[in-house]
Write a protein that holds these residues in place. Structure first.
Motif, PDB file in Angstrom:
ATOM      1  N   CYS A 220       0.837  -1.206   0.000  1.00  0.00           N
ATOM      2  CA  CYS A 220       0.000   0.000   0.000  1.00  0.00           C
ATOM      3  C   CYS A 220       0.868   1.251   0.000  1.00  0.00           C
ATOM      4  CB  CYS A 220      -0.922   0.008   1.214  1.00  0.00           C
ATOM      5  SG  CYS A 220      -2.334  -1.085   1.037  1.00  0.00           S
ATOM      6  N   ALA A 221       0.407   2.271  -0.736  1.00  0.00           N
ATOM      7  CA  ALA A 221       1.204   3.483  -0.926  1.00  0.00           C
ATOM      8  C   ALA A 221       0.957   4.505   0.175  1.00  0.00           C
ATOM      9  CB  ALA A 221       0.903   4.081  -2.293  1.00  0.00           C
ATOM     10  N   PHE A 222       1.037   4.089   1.429  1.00  0.00           N
ATOM     11  CA  PHE A 222       1.017   5.053   2.521  1.00  0.00           C
ATOM     12  C   PHE A 222       1.877   4.515   3.648  1.00  0.00           C
ATOM     13  CE2 PHE A 222      -2.611   2.291   3.517  1.00  0.00           C
ATOM     14  CZ  PHE A 222      -2.413   2.028   4.872  1.00  0.00           C
ATOM     15  N   LEU A 223       2.353   5.421   4.470  1.00  0.00           N
ATOM     16  CA  LEU A 223       3.201   5.049   5.598  1.00  0.00           C
ATOM     17  C   LEU A 223       2.405   4.914   6.880  1.00  0.00           C
ATOM     18  CD1 LEU A 223       6.284   7.349   4.944  1.00  0.00           C
ATOM     19  CD2 LEU A 223       5.878   5.012   4.163  1.00  0.00           C
ATOM     20  N   GLY A 224       1.360   5.688   7.012  1.00  0.00           N
ATOM     21  CA  GLY A 224       0.584   5.662   8.240  1.00  0.00           C
ATOM     22  C   GLY A 224      -0.867   5.977   7.993  1.00  0.00           C
ATOM     23  N   LEU A 225      -1.705   5.488   8.894  1.00  0.00           N
ATOM     24  CA  LEU A 225      -3.141   5.718   8.828  1.00  0.00           C
ATOM     25  C   LEU A 225      -3.652   5.899  10.247  1.00  0.00           C
ATOM     26  CD1 LEU A 225      -5.887   5.620   7.294  1.00  0.00           C
ATOM     27  CD2 LEU A 225      -5.829   3.141   7.575  1.00  0.00           C
ATOM     28  N   GLY A 226      -4.392   6.968  10.490  1.00  0.00           N
ATOM     29  CA  GLY A 226      -4.982   7.208  11.801  1.00  0.00           C
ATOM     30  C   GLY A 226      -6.483   7.326  11.682  1.00  0.00           C
ATOM     31  N   TRP A 227      -7.209   6.573  12.494  1.00  0.00           N
ATOM     32  CA  TRP A 227      -8.675   6.578  12.400  1.00  0.00           C
ATOM     33  C   TRP A 227      -9.264   6.308  13.773  1.00  0.00           C
ATOM     34  CZ3 TRP A 227     -11.513   7.726   8.085  1.00  0.00           C
ATOM     35  CH2 TRP A 227     -12.897   7.535   8.166  1.00  0.00           C
ATOM     36  N   GLU A 228     -10.130   7.217  14.249  1.00  0.00           N
ATOM     37  CA  GLU A 228     -10.785   7.071  15.543  1.00  0.00           C
ATOM     38  C   GLU A 228      -9.740   6.780  16.613  1.00  0.00           C
ATOM     39  OE1 GLU A 228     -14.008   4.330  14.868  1.00  0.00           O
ATOM     40  OE2 GLU A 228     -15.227   5.888  13.908  1.00  0.00           O
ATOM     41  N   SER A 229      -9.721   5.600  17.217  1.00  0.00           N
ATOM     42  CA  SER A 229      -8.769   5.343  18.308  1.00  0.00           C
ATOM     43  C   SER A 229      -7.584   4.494  17.864  1.00  0.00           C
ATOM     44  CB  SER A 229      -9.484   4.636  19.469  1.00  0.00           C
ATOM     45  OG  SER A 229      -9.966   3.367  19.059  1.00  0.00           O
ATOM     46  N   GLU A 230      -7.403   4.303  16.538  1.00  0.00           N
ATOM     47  CA  GLU A 230      -6.394   3.364  16.059  1.00  0.00           C
ATOM     48  C   GLU A 230      -5.437   4.005  15.062  1.00  0.00           C
ATOM     49  OE1 GLU A 230      -8.587  -0.899  16.109  1.00  0.00           O
ATOM     50  OE2 GLU A 230      -9.278   0.488  14.535  1.00  0.00           O
ATOM     51  N   VAL A 231      -4.196   3.508  15.095  1.00  0.00           N
ATOM     52  CA  VAL A 231      -3.154   3.934  14.161  1.00  0.00           C
ATOM     53  C   VAL A 231      -2.538   2.700  13.536  1.00  0.00           C
ATOM     54  CG1 VAL A 231      -0.823   4.918  14.024  1.00  0.00           C
ATOM     55  CG2 VAL A 231      -2.613   6.121  15.296  1.00  0.00           C
ATOM     56  N   LEU A 232      -2.280   2.764  12.241  1.00  0.00           N
ATOM     57  CA  LEU A 232      -1.559   1.703  11.542  1.00  0.00           C
ATOM     58  C   LEU A 232      -0.295   2.313  10.942  1.00  0.00           C
ATOM     59  CD1 LEU A 232      -1.268  -1.114  10.256  1.00  0.00           C
ATOM     60  CD2 LEU A 232      -2.671  -0.290   8.359  1.00  0.00           C
ATOM     61  N   LEU A 233       0.865   1.739  11.275  1.00  0.00           N
ATOM     62  CA  LEU A 233       2.142   2.145  10.688  1.00  0.00           C
ATOM     63  C   LEU A 233       2.577   1.043   9.726  1.00  0.00           C
ATOM     64  CD1 LEU A 233       4.046   3.634  13.762  1.00  0.00           C
ATOM     65  CD2 LEU A 233       2.449   4.753  12.186  1.00  0.00           C
ATOM     66  N   ASN A 234       2.742   1.428   8.470  1.00  0.00           N
ATOM     67  CA  ASN A 234       2.962   0.470   7.384  1.00  0.00           C
ATOM     68  C   ASN A 234       4.451   0.395   7.044  1.00  0.00           C
ATOM     69  OD1 ASN A 234       2.436  -1.254   5.210  1.00  0.00           O
ATOM     70  ND2 ASN A 234       2.164   0.468   3.804  1.00  0.00           N
ATOM     71  N   GLY A 235       5.201  -0.387   7.828  1.00  0.00           N
ATOM     72  CA  GLY A 235       6.628  -0.575   7.565  1.00  0.00           C
ATOM     73  C   GLY A 235       7.460   0.657   7.823  1.00  0.00           C
ATOM     74  N   ALA A 236       6.952   1.596   8.602  1.00  0.00           N
ATOM     75  CA  ALA A 236       7.663   2.839   8.900  1.00  0.00           C
ATOM     76  C   ALA A 236       7.601   3.110  10.398  1.00  0.00           C
ATOM     77  CB  ALA A 236       7.060   4.012   8.136  1.00  0.00           C
ATOM     78  N   LEU A 237       8.659   3.697  10.938  1.00  0.00           N
ATOM     79  CA  LEU A 237       8.698   3.988  12.368  1.00  0.00           C
ATOM     80  C   LEU A 237       9.560   5.210  12.614  1.00  0.00           C
ATOM     81  CD1 LEU A 237       8.024   3.157  15.298  1.00  0.00           C
ATOM     82  CD2 LEU A 237      10.152   1.833  15.294  1.00  0.00           C
ATOM     83  N   ASN A 238       8.931   6.318  12.981  1.00  0.00           N
ATOM     84  CA  ASN A 238       9.635   7.502  13.461  1.00  0.00           C
ATOM     85  C   ASN A 238       8.659   8.330  14.269  1.00  0.00           C
ATOM     86  OD1 ASN A 238       8.432   9.677  11.587  1.00  0.00           O
ATOM     87  ND2 ASN A 238       9.231   8.174  10.115  1.00  0.00           N
ATOM     88  N   SER A 239       9.187   9.171  15.139  1.00  0.00           N
ATOM     89  CA  SER A 239       8.322   9.897  16.070  1.00  0.00           C
ATOM     90  C   SER A 239       7.423  10.891  15.360  1.00  0.00           C
ATOM     91  CB  SER A 239       9.165  10.611  17.129  1.00  0.00           C
ATOM     92  OG  SER A 239      10.053  11.547  16.539  1.00  0.00           O
TER      93      SER A 239
END
Length: 407
Positions: free
Chosen positions: A123-142
């Protein structure tokens, strides 16, 4: 949205106060690869991101929580099915991740936010935030963590434009805030929305205002808010220089953002950074320069210290508001002796309507802040009501008149 999608996606409920300890459970979910060490995840989220949020919130909030070990709960085919582009975190990730964490003894009810970290998918995104949840797609930084948590708290992207109206918008162009492309500090508007400060100055007539720097705890207001017909302008003091990449370094000064008066949608209204508020092709206004919104207002940066900036404000709006459209009472047929007068706000692109004046049969005017007035005990017979608007700059508009009869 393709460019934005490559950076981060997000949605959530309109922002509410985010204060105190925010409990976060980080679930490492995989089909095999383990790209990050749990200790590194803990450091990025609960040390680096937490430090940024504590500083930006003036100590009003912090992150605490737990990080699971890598849980092999995802299918090898995790990727870009249609579900990944629907609203919310894909249930093919969240459901098995939550179930596995619960099976490992984590009490899900003890956490306000959930962060799922997966190896990079197609998928062509690094992060997704929705309601109470976050998805980090193979990326990690503050920076990414703070950005996506901001979405879960109801903040949208922070854009940038040369002007507030009819100028091209760079959706994530704000170089200061993590809700744009910066990592210096949340804007004062965003801090206001999140409940981190209510110390904001306002001016409704010509005068001066001293504001303190936005990035430090202080007693002076953190911003000057100027309400207009199209929305509010937020002026804040950022004395530190800003690295604008290939565009060079902008000197510290007064930063201006515009927040549209319109609402709706999943986010709080977005603040748009003015990229050239004093016409100098930089996002800061310096001492001796003016922030001019043509035919609306003028603000001069009078002086500055390390901790404060003094601003002088005046209206330049000389255009009278249009007559409001009277919606009631009806002008045909008899009405009762208690009459509710209602009207629609006229379109105002200048300083904006401050109040309305209402007269009955040419009598003494009543000043009204809203858009209706109830007249009680009217005598039988014909009457007429007049309504006119007065804007924040003191300009009086022409009156709208409605004739009616009490039967």
């Amino acid at each position: 949205m393709l460019v934005g999608a490559l950076l981060a996606l997000g949605s959530g409920a309109p922002a509410e106060a985010v204060t105190g300890q925010q409990r976060v459970l980080v679930v490492l979910a995989t089909w095999g690869p383990t790209p990050f060490q749990a200790d590194d995840v803990r450091r990025v989220i609960f040390t680096e991101a937490d430090a940024f949020l504590q500083r930006s919130s003036y100590g009003k909030m912090n992150l605490r929580g737990d990080v699971t070990s890598w849980l092999r709960v995802l299918p090898q085919t995790t990727g870009c099915s249609d579900e990944w582009w629907e609203e919310g975190i894909p249930s093919s990730v969240s459901s098995p991740a939550r179930a596995a964490a619960s099976g490992r003894g984590y009490k899900l009810a003890e956490y306000e936010r959930f962060v799922y970290i997966v190896p990079g998918s197609r998928c062509a995104f690094l992060g997704l935030g929705w309601e109470s949840e976050v998805l980090l797609n193979g990326a990690l930084n503050s920076e990414l963590v703070v950005h996506e948590l901001g979405h879960t708290w109801g903040l949208g992207h922070a854009g940038a434009a040369r002007c507030a109206d009819e100028c091209p918008l760079d959706d994530t162009g704000d170089l200061y805030t993590p809700m744009g492309r910066g990592n210096i500090d949340f804007s004062v508007y965003e801090k206001f929305v999140l409940g981190w400060t209510r110390n904001i100055a306002t001016l409704s007539r010509a005068g001066t205002s001293t504001i303190g720097r936005a990035d430090r705890v202080g007693t002076q207001p953190y911003a000057l808010r100027i309400e207009t017909g199209l929305g509010a302008y937020w002026l804040e003091y950022r004395p530190q220089p800003l690295d604008m990449g290939f565009r060079g370094v902008a000197a510290g000064g007064v930063v201006v953002r515009f927040v549209n008066a319109g609402g709706g949608g999943p986010f709080a209204n977005t603040a748009v950074l003015m990229t050239s508020p004093s016409g100098r092709n930089r996002p800061t206004a310096l001492v001796g320069e003016n922030v001019r919104i043509p035919s609306v207002f003028d603000v001069r940066v009078v002086r500055r210290t390390e901790a404060t900036a003094l601003l002088r404000f005046r209206w330049t709006d000389r255009t009278s508001p249009r007559p409001p459209e009277i919606l009631g009472p009806r002008d045909t047929g008899a009405v009762g002796s208690n009459v509710r007068v209602r009207w629609e706000e006229p379109v105002e692109r200048g300083s904006g309507v401050a109040s309305y004046s209402v007269t009955l049969d040419g009598g003494k005017a009543t000043v009204v802040k809203g858009r209706e007035l109830v007249l009680n005990g009217l005598a039988a017979g014909p009457h007429f009501v007049s309504v006119w608007a007065v804007d924040r700059a003191g300009n009086r508009g022409l009156a709208a008149v409605r004739r009616f009869e009490v039967g």
